[in-house]
Design an enzyme around this catalytic site. Structure first.
Site, short mmCIF file in Angstrom:
data_model
loop_
_atom_site.label_atom_id
_atom_site.label_comp_id
_atom_site.label_asym_id
_atom_site.label_seq_id
_atom_site.Cartn_x
_atom_site.Cartn_y
_atom_site.Cartn_z
N ASP A 179 33.96 47.62 34.63
CA ASP A 179 34.29 46.46 34.13
C ASP A 179 34.39 46.38 32.58
OD1 ASP A 179 34.54 43.31 35.49
OD2 ASP A 179 34.07 43.60 33.35
N ILE A 180 35.31 45.93 32.01
CA ILE A 180 35.36 45.98 30.39
C ILE A 180 34.31 45.18 29.73
CG2 ILE A 180 37.21 44.07 30.17
CD1 ILE A 180 38.82 45.87 28.34
N ASN A 202 35.34 37.57 44.00
CA ASN A 202 35.76 36.26 43.62
C ASN A 202 37.09 35.71 44.20
OD1 ASN A 202 33.54 35.58 41.79
ND2 ASN A 202 34.29 36.79 40.17
N GLU A 253 39.95 35.89 38.10
CA GLU A 253 40.67 36.11 36.70
C GLU A 253 42.01 37.03 37.15
OE1 GLU A 253 38.89 37.29 33.41
OE2 GLU A 253 37.17 36.11 33.69
N VAL A 254 41.82 38.11 37.92
CA VAL A 254 42.84 38.80 38.13
C VAL A 254 43.21 38.92 39.54
CG1 VAL A 254 43.35 41.44 38.01
CG2 VAL A 254 41.71 40.34 36.57
N HIS A 282 39.61 42.57 44.38
CA HIS A 282 38.67 43.48 43.70
C HIS A 282 37.48 43.22 44.13
CE1 HIS A 282 39.52 40.58 40.58
NE2 HIS A 282 38.07 40.47 40.51
N HIS A 284 33.13 43.56 42.74
CA HIS A 284 32.33 43.91 41.67
C HIS A 284 31.19 44.43 42.14
CE1 HIS A 284 34.40 41.07 38.49
NE2 HIS A 284 34.63 40.32 39.56
P1 5GP Z 1 37.32 38.33 38.50
O1 5GP Z 1 36.75 37.05 37.55
O2 5GP Z 1 38.84 38.16 38.50
O3 5GP Z 1 36.47 38.45 39.65
O4 5GP Z 1 36.96 39.54 37.58
C1 5GP Z 1 38.09 40.22 36.69
C2 5GP Z 1 37.25 41.37 36.05
O5 5GP Z 1 38.15 42.14 35.44
C3 5GP Z 1 36.44 40.44 34.84
O6 5GP Z 1 35.05 40.84 34.98
C4 5GP Z 1 36.83 41.35 33.53
O7 5GP Z 1 35.69 41.58 32.78
C5 5GP Z 1 37.60 42.60 34.06
N1 5GP Z 1 38.75 42.87 33.40
C6 5GP Z 1 39.75 42.19 32.83
N2 5GP Z 1 40.77 43.06 32.24
C7 5GP Z 1 40.31 44.24 32.42
C8 5GP Z 1 40.70 45.54 31.54
O8 5GP Z 1 41.56 45.57 31.22
N3 5GP Z 1 39.93 46.45 32.12
C9 5GP Z 1 38.69 46.54 32.73
N4 5GP Z 1 38.11 47.64 32.84
N5 5GP Z 1 38.45 45.26 33.28
C10 5GP Z 1 39.01 44.36 33.07
#
Ligand code: 5GP
Length: 121
Positions: free
Chosen positions: A33-34, A91, A99-100, A104, A106
């Site tokens: 994760d970034i 999530n 967010e994405v 996915h 984690h």
């Molecule tokens: P969500 O909130 O959708 O479960 O988590 C999305 C995750 O993707 C976040 O923890 C965020 O830090 C990670 N993320 C967003 N953009 C990027 C990216 O460009 N590269 C990587 N490696 N992680 C990302």
């Protein structure tokens, strides 16, 4: 909701945005994760176009389902968190702050993570 081909993980899968690949097979890709929230914070994504857990679990083929969930376990072992434990987070939707919009999981670990969300309601 239709799958958005412009989401960041779709771009990573197409190689348009770099990622430090930790694991890859025909069904799954794993990368850090970034914005890590634990010493180990790895994302595992399926290669197919699935926007959410509900979408993936309903529509993915048995081979995709098995391949993905086995990859999650394999990546956790490879990341060295199996012995002491780890947390899987998925999530799904706005209340969970997804967010994405590409399904996915984690994998979080590498130190004591505390309670799941906080004290009981
Ligand atoms: P969500 O909130 O959708 O479960 O988590 C999305 C995750 O993707 C976040 O923890 C965020 O830090 C990670 N993320 C967003 N953009 C990027 C990216 O460009 N590269 C990587 N490696 N992680 C990302």
């Amino acid at each position: 909701m239709a799958y958005d081909d412009n989401n960041i993980f779709a771009k990573i899968l197409r190689g348009e945005i770099p990622c430090a690949t930790l694991y890859e097979d025909e069904h799954a890709l794993a990368f850090p994760d970034i914005r890590p929230q634990a010493p180990v914070h790895v994302l595992v994504i399926p290669k197919g176009r699935y926007e959410s857990a509900a979408d993936f679990n309903a529509k993915a083929s048995p081979a995709e389902l098995a391949g993905f969930y086995r990859a999650v376990a394999l990546v956790a072992r490879q990341a060295g968190v199996e012995e002491h434990g780890y947390r899987l987070i998925c999530n799904a939707g706005p209340d969970a702050h997804q967010e994405v919009p590409h399904f996915h999981v984690h994998i979080l670990g590498g130190h004591k993570l505390g309670r799941m969300l906080g004290p009981p309601l």
